[in-house]
Design an enzyme around this catalytic site. Sequence first.
Site: not given
Length: 578
Positions: A235-236
């Site tokens: 999850l950037d």
Amino acid sequence: MSTESSHLSRRIAEHLVCIYPGENHQQLAAEYLALMGLTDQCASPLSHYNNWNETDNILITYGDSLIDDGELPLTTLKKFVDKQLKGVISGVHILPFFPWSSDDGFSVMDYLSVNPALGGWDEIGAIANDYDLMADLVINHMSSRSRWFDNFKKRIDPGKDYFFEASPEDDLSEVVRPRNSPLLTEYDTADGKRHVWCTFSADQVDLNFGNPQVLGEFINIIRHYLQWGVKIFRLDAVAFLWKQVGTPSIHRQQTHEIIKLLRTLIEHHSPKAIIITETNVPNRENLTYFGNANEAHIVYNFSLPPLLLYTLTSGNCQHLKTWMMSMPPAQSGTAYLNFVASHDGIGLRPLDGLIDDHDRTKLVNAMTAAGGKVTYRKSREGEEKAYEINIALYSALKGTLENADDGFQRERFICAHGIMLALEGIPALYIHSLLGTENDYQKVEHTGRTRSINRHVWHSENLERELADKNSHHSMVFSELKRLLSIRKKQPAFHPNATQFTLHLGFEVFAFWRQSINRSQSIFSLSNVTPVKQVINLADINLINTDHWIDLITEQHYDSLDGQLVLAPYQTVWISNR
């Protein structure tokens, strides 16, 4: 509806009460479950179960870090990993492989497509068939050239309300920024000028998760990735997900609740799937993303790269020891992701509270002297602070804070990885660390971006020639790191959740003890972090006389514990009782 399905719907609805208090939670829960394709028969995941062991590690690479004429880069990558790393690497993190407009992939134009310059979903699936595939869910922002944003400007759906807006008149003084670029960008739309929130750049427009439809879109995207074999979701920039005017707009409770919701959905769809949060922030803030073992399965150990860099260039492990003693052991079902280098630079925010400004400045100056570039951000007080060092790790470790080149570059580089591979957690190795790639100044000049210094593109023919040359530092680094990885994967004491204790042998030797979960194996990892030899009394290491001890790296036996251990400059030993 089955009891389990009713329970699952209730759990989703409970998450939604926190995220969207004014919505119909039961209806939204039903919509999200349908998007995920979950049925009454969906399996309930085991709690506190480790979906990993000592054999796990991850290769970090761009889809086109390796190229070959006339061949799709994803095919070239698969061939290289199969030939050189089969049985050594268990997972592959392919950095954003979607159509993009900037930031080397992190400005996504279409989440459901593969960049045709790299290959297609078939090439992605081929890698997923043989390795644990890690993919980026670039969840905070999207390209300003995407269809959704084009619809935003036209004021039509889907996209009209998908992006977060604010006014230049709003009080945004509390917002935590990772960049110096303007926070708001003005765009002309069908109903006038609008100002869109841009945490990272004007081309990376932030999505509006206050709109439940946006979350629904990402649930659909996640299901698509799962169908193509993605096992690990990165999850950037997730810390910035939920924005609220008048607040720092980072680490909001709604962000944490969205991660919990996504974990619930993903685990029920694929019990072995994993969520990793990418939160390049100070250490205590980073640890909150474990939640109560109900948010991220894994968090990046962001403080490790700058701390290791400082330790090995200063010859003093005091800060590294202090940090390690403060780190809580990860609960079962959670783990740390350890790394020394990545596609990004070496972040300095994770040093906040760990190293004083004087030592930080010395490190920044030394990295600049080694050819690195430094990016800055403005603090809330308006002060410019060094945010990130852009440099290839092999180049960064050429010298020390006092000596730009002392002849121990390769030894220091291997030592950094010898420490990282032994620590509690799962190791991840950037492809350019594995290959000992140096600063790419030509690419920086070509792109105009400082991060390009550590994003070299290897032509496979040139790489094969370097790896075949036993006198090449690329070959020596690659062979030694492969050997250490092969040793590591056979040791139960290197299970990511095995016990870890810090040892106190001064500031010149960084030492710790790992013990397997069933207590059958102990490994004492000792690393000389200085350019001069260090002598340690074996009696000071707490080895048990009744066991037989061997250094797994050199295969040296220690038949008597009355003697001494002599560590060459930057030597690491893994002393094991089996």
